[in-house]
Design an enzyme around this catalytic site. Sequence first.
Site, short mmCIF file in Angstrom:
data_model
loop_
_atom_site.label_atom_id
_atom_site.label_comp_id
_atom_site.label_asym_id
_atom_site.label_seq_id
_atom_site.Cartn_x
_atom_site.Cartn_y
_atom_site.Cartn_z
CE LYS A 248 30.74 45.71 54.77
NZ LYS A 248 30.28 44.84 53.67
N GLY B 77 31.24 37.54 47.45
CA GLY B 77 30.48 36.97 46.35
C GLY B 77 30.84 35.56 45.95
CB ALA C 201 32.68 38.88 52.62
N GLY C 202 31.25 36.05 51.85
CA GLY C 202 31.51 34.64 51.58
C GLY C 202 30.38 33.69 51.94
CB ALA D 253 25.44 41.07 50.14
CB SER D 254 26.37 37.51 46.84
OG SER D 254 27.09 38.66 46.51
#
Length: 261
Positions: free
Chosen positions: A102, A163, A189-190, A211-212
């Site tokens: 990645k 994040g 992301a986001g 992820a987050s």
Amino acid sequence: MPDATPADPFVLAGTELPSRLLLGTGGMRSPESLAAALVASGTAVATVAVRRVDPGTRHSLVDLLEGLGIRILPNTAGCFTAADAVLTARLAREAFHTDWVKLEVIGDDRTLLPDPIELLAAAEQLVDDGFVVLPYCNDDPVIARRLEQVGCAVVMPLGSPIGTGLGIRNPHNIALIVEQAGVPVVLDAGIGTASDACLAMELGCDAVLVASAVTRARDPRLMAEAMRDAVASGRSAHRAGRITRRFHARASTSSEGMVAW
């Protein structure tokens, strides 16, 4: 509950994966919480930030992923130049015995937005070096097309900055990227909650990387389960085809044959 089926397979770089949800591993409170979330998510691929793992030693995170049968996707997180990202990817290939990477090349440490110039340069070098490149990029149809043209296996546009949990700020651009892409599109992301992941899939994305939203949730395992279900539901809705948006109401039942009073 797999979200990729024989009738609707998810194929990434020639490899068929049983789940359209990819999971990030950074920021989890404990290995036990991470393991529970990974299992609940049903994911087959998880990212590992190369700079946070010592390539010369075995690491509990690596052992955990291998024990669960989850494919490790090394991540060049923290790189700000093409040269740095290429070096990190080569170290990852030696450490984890995989050509998949990645690719992240960040423009600054405040926004963590991708640097498109350095990203494209790194992608070209890594593709030429035999890597399967999964690049994290802006939600820009032009840069997405260029990354595909240089040979990237997928394109991974952001929904919003890393994040932030702001969700998909520009659905139109994501739809444009999906429309033109000849490779899988993975929303990256986001993502803040399950509805964001569902929307990404409804827009036509092939997969979502989270992820987050999971690692920082109050209950990571439960959120991972919600993300799994959201990705599956969003994919089904996309395949089913939504109704046309209309300015005025339209009754669901025809007036034909109604009794006239």
